[in-house]
Design a protein around this motif. Structure first.
Motif, PDB file in Angstrom:
ATOM      1  N   LEU A 192     -53.541  48.660 -81.176  1.00  0.00           N
ATOM      2  CA  LEU A 192     -54.962  48.919 -80.924  1.00  0.00           C
ATOM      3  C   LEU A 192     -55.175  50.313 -80.356  1.00  0.00           C
ATOM      4  O   LEU A 192     -56.044  51.057 -80.819  1.00  0.00           O
ATOM      5  CB  LEU A 192     -55.524  47.860 -79.968  1.00  0.00           C
ATOM      6  CG  LEU A 192     -57.017  47.946 -79.656  1.00  0.00           C
ATOM      7  CD1 LEU A 192     -57.857  47.784 -80.909  1.00  0.00           C
ATOM      8  CD2 LEU A 192     -57.392  46.884 -78.622  1.00  0.00           C
ATOM      9  N   SER A 193     -54.359  50.690 -79.375  1.00  0.00           N
ATOM     10  CA  SER A 193     -54.531  52.026 -78.769  1.00  0.00           C
ATOM     11  C   SER A 193     -54.152  53.133 -79.751  1.00  0.00           C
ATOM     12  O   SER A 193     -54.808  54.175 -79.786  1.00  0.00           O
ATOM     13  CB  SER A 193     -53.746  52.148 -77.466  1.00  0.00           C
ATOM     14  OG  SER A 193     -52.363  52.040 -77.705  1.00  0.00           O
ATOM     15  N   THR A 194     -53.136  52.905 -80.578  1.00  0.00           N
ATOM     16  CA  THR A 194     -52.755  53.914 -81.581  1.00  0.00           C
ATOM     17  C   THR A 194     -53.881  54.125 -82.579  1.00  0.00           C
ATOM     18  O   THR A 194     -54.233  55.263 -82.912  1.00  0.00           O
ATOM     19  CB  THR A 194     -51.467  53.477 -82.318  1.00  0.00           C
ATOM     20  OG1 THR A 194     -50.408  53.366 -81.371  1.00  0.00           O
ATOM     21  CG2 THR A 194     -51.081  54.466 -83.405  1.00  0.00           C
ATOM     22  N   PHE A 254     -59.830  42.658 -85.563  1.00  0.00           N
ATOM     23  CA  PHE A 254     -58.583  41.936 -85.820  1.00  0.00           C
ATOM     24  C   PHE A 254     -57.533  42.231 -84.748  1.00  0.00           C
ATOM     25  O   PHE A 254     -56.829  41.328 -84.291  1.00  0.00           O
ATOM     26  CB  PHE A 254     -58.029  42.284 -87.204  1.00  0.00           C
ATOM     27  CG  PHE A 254     -58.918  41.883 -88.354  1.00  0.00           C
ATOM     28  CD1 PHE A 254     -59.862  40.861 -88.237  1.00  0.00           C
ATOM     29  CD2 PHE A 254     -58.814  42.521 -89.573  1.00  0.00           C
ATOM     30  CE1 PHE A 254     -60.674  40.490 -89.302  1.00  0.00           C
ATOM     31  CE2 PHE A 254     -59.615  42.155 -90.646  1.00  0.00           C
ATOM     32  CZ  PHE A 254     -60.552  41.140 -90.512  1.00  0.00           C
ATOM     33  N   LEU A 255     -57.433  43.502 -84.352  1.00  0.00           N
ATOM     34  CA  LEU A 255     -56.442  43.857 -83.330  1.00  0.00           C
ATOM     35  C   LEU A 255     -56.833  43.321 -81.954  1.00  0.00           C
ATOM     36  O   LEU A 255     -55.963  42.944 -81.166  1.00  0.00           O
ATOM     37  CB  LEU A 255     -56.218  45.371 -83.308  1.00  0.00           C
ATOM     38  CG  LEU A 255     -55.410  45.879 -84.511  1.00  0.00           C
ATOM     39  CD1 LEU A 255     -55.437  47.400 -84.579  1.00  0.00           C
ATOM     40  CD2 LEU A 255     -53.976  45.363 -84.460  1.00  0.00           C
ATOM     41  N   VAL A 256     -58.123  43.275 -81.667  1.00  0.00           N
ATOM     42  CA  VAL A 256     -58.560  42.659 -80.405  1.00  0.00           C
ATOM     43  C   VAL A 256     -58.198  41.173 -80.410  1.00  0.00           C
ATOM     44  O   VAL A 256     -57.743  40.630 -79.400  1.00  0.00           O
ATOM     45  CB  VAL A 256     -60.068  42.888 -80.157  1.00  0.00           C
ATOM     46  CG1 VAL A 256     -60.587  41.997 -79.045  1.00  0.00           C
ATOM     47  CG2 VAL A 256     -60.326  44.361 -79.826  1.00  0.00           C
ATOM     48  N   LEU A 257     -58.370  40.518 -81.561  1.00  0.00           N
ATOM     49  CA  LEU A 257     -57.972  39.111 -81.671  1.00  0.00           C
ATOM     50  C   LEU A 257     -56.471  38.948 -81.415  1.00  0.00           C
ATOM     51  O   LEU A 257     -56.040  37.961 -80.808  1.00  0.00           O
ATOM     52  CB  LEU A 257     -58.341  38.552 -83.047  1.00  0.00           C
ATOM     53  CG  LEU A 257     -59.829  38.330 -83.307  1.00  0.00           C
ATOM     54  CD1 LEU A 257     -60.058  37.927 -84.771  1.00  0.00           C
ATOM     55  CD2 LEU A 257     -60.397  37.285 -82.363  1.00  0.00           C
ATOM     56  N   LEU A 279     -52.614  43.245 -88.588  1.00  0.00           N
ATOM     57  CA  LEU A 279     -52.352  44.454 -89.377  1.00  0.00           C
ATOM     58  C   LEU A 279     -52.464  44.158 -90.875  1.00  0.00           C
ATOM     59  O   LEU A 279     -53.008  44.968 -91.631  1.00  0.00           O
ATOM     60  CB  LEU A 279     -50.977  45.025 -89.032  1.00  0.00           C
ATOM     61  CG  LEU A 279     -50.851  45.607 -87.622  1.00  0.00           C
ATOM     62  CD1 LEU A 279     -49.398  45.968 -87.321  1.00  0.00           C
ATOM     63  CD2 LEU A 279     -51.757  46.804 -87.431  1.00  0.00           C
ATOM     64  N   ARG A 280     -51.986  42.993 -91.292  1.00  0.00           N
ATOM     65  CA  ARG A 280     -52.094  42.614 -92.702  1.00  0.00           C
ATOM     66  C   ARG A 280     -53.570  42.447 -93.085  1.00  0.00           C
ATOM     67  O   ARG A 280     -54.014  42.962 -94.118  1.00  0.00           O
ATOM     68  CB  ARG A 280     -51.328  41.319 -92.968  1.00  0.00           C
ATOM     69  CG  ARG A 280     -51.277  40.960 -94.446  1.00  0.00           C
ATOM     70  CD  ARG A 280     -50.406  39.745 -94.756  1.00  0.00           C
ATOM     71  NE  ARG A 280     -49.009  40.009 -94.428  1.00  0.00           N
ATOM     72  CZ  ARG A 280     -48.339  39.389 -93.444  1.00  0.00           C
ATOM     73  NH1 ARG A 280     -48.926  38.489 -92.706  1.00  0.00           N
ATOM     74  NH2 ARG A 280     -47.085  39.669 -93.220  1.00  0.00           N
ATOM     75  N   ALA A 281     -54.329  41.751 -92.265  1.00  0.00           N
ATOM     76  CA  ALA A 281     -55.759  41.557 -92.543  1.00  0.00           C
ATOM     77  C   ALA A 281     -56.498  42.894 -92.535  1.00  0.00           C
ATOM     78  O   ALA A 281     -57.409  43.111 -93.337  1.00  0.00           O
ATOM     79  CB  ALA A 281     -56.366  40.605 -91.510  1.00  0.00           C
ATOM     80  N   SER A 282     -56.099  43.791 -91.639  1.00  0.00           N
ATOM     81  CA  SER A 282     -56.720  45.121 -91.573  1.00  0.00           C
ATOM     82  C   SER A 282     -56.472  45.906 -92.849  1.00  0.00           C
ATOM     83  O   SER A 282     -57.369  46.592 -93.354  1.00  0.00           O
ATOM     84  CB  SER A 282     -56.184  45.891 -90.368  1.00  0.00           C
ATOM     85  OG  SER A 282     -56.564  45.261 -89.172  1.00  0.00           O
ATOM     86  N   THR A 283     -55.248  45.814 -93.369  1.00  0.00           N
ATOM     87  CA  THR A 283     -54.924  46.508 -94.620  1.00  0.00           C
ATOM     88  C   THR A 283     -55.817  46.014 -95.748  1.00  0.00           C
ATOM     89  O   THR A 283     -56.405  46.816 -96.484  1.00  0.00           O
ATOM     90  CB  THR A 283     -53.432  46.286 -94.979  1.00  0.00           C
ATOM     91  OG1 THR A 283     -52.621  46.799 -93.919  1.00  0.00           O
ATOM     92  CG2 THR A 283     -53.065  46.969 -96.284  1.00  0.00           C
TER      93      THR A 283
END
Length: 175
Positions: A53-55, A108-111, A123-127
């Protein structure tokens, strides 16, 4: 009088279209950048959700600042003057208005940070979301343009293919 000014005077919606085009362009830049960063983090293996998330946040903020500074510098070079307040507002709107393109990966990353999802799933869902976003941005760009059905399919397909190419290149680089 310049051709651009004549067009603006004859067609007042030209400025609106130019601002819309700038926002769409920045969304595409930011989406491709986010996609590359997310795929790279996913390809490296296990990464903590907070780190991912921070990256992503630092990368997105840096890209938005770079786009904004590039707009200001380009304006200085092209017009040999500082932007007006209105032009500056438009630059901010086009640069930072692109942030919405990465809303889903942040969600998604907050989840994942709060433990609802795994980082891998986020990460997969984000892609997937970003590749779909590229097609949606492309559709928003061409929906009012006079193109045939097949020209639209080719344009949107090419954008999706380029998004998938980013994924493939990142996987090759980190595989």
């Amino acid at each position: 009088m310049s051709r651009r000014r004549r067009m603006r005077r004859e067609h007042p919606d030209v400025e609106t279209r130019e601002l819309r085009a700038a926002v769409l362009k920045e969304r595409i830049y930011l989406t491709f950048t986010g996609l590359a960063v997310i795929v790279a983090m996913h390809a490296h293996g296990h990464i903590e959700a907070t780190t991912a998330l921070s990256t992503l946040a630092v990368t997105v903020f840096a890209v938005l600042l770079a786009v904004f500074v590039a707009d200001v510098v380009a304006h200085l070079v092209a017009h040999e003057a500082l932007p007006t307040r209105q032009q500056l507002r438009e630059m901010v709107a086009s640069s930072f208005g692109a942030l919405g393109a990465l809303a889903l990966p942040f969600v998604f990353l907050v989840l994942a940070v709060v433990g609802v999802w795994t980082t891998d799933a986020a990460l997969r869902a984000s892609t997937i979301a970003l590749i779909v976003a590229l097609v949606a941005i492309g559709y928003a760009a061409i929906r009012r343009v006079d193109l045939t059905f097949w020209q639209r399919v080719i344009a949107l397909g090419a954008e999706a293919a380029l998004g998938l190419a980013v994924v493939g290149l990142q996987l090759l680089a980190h595989g």
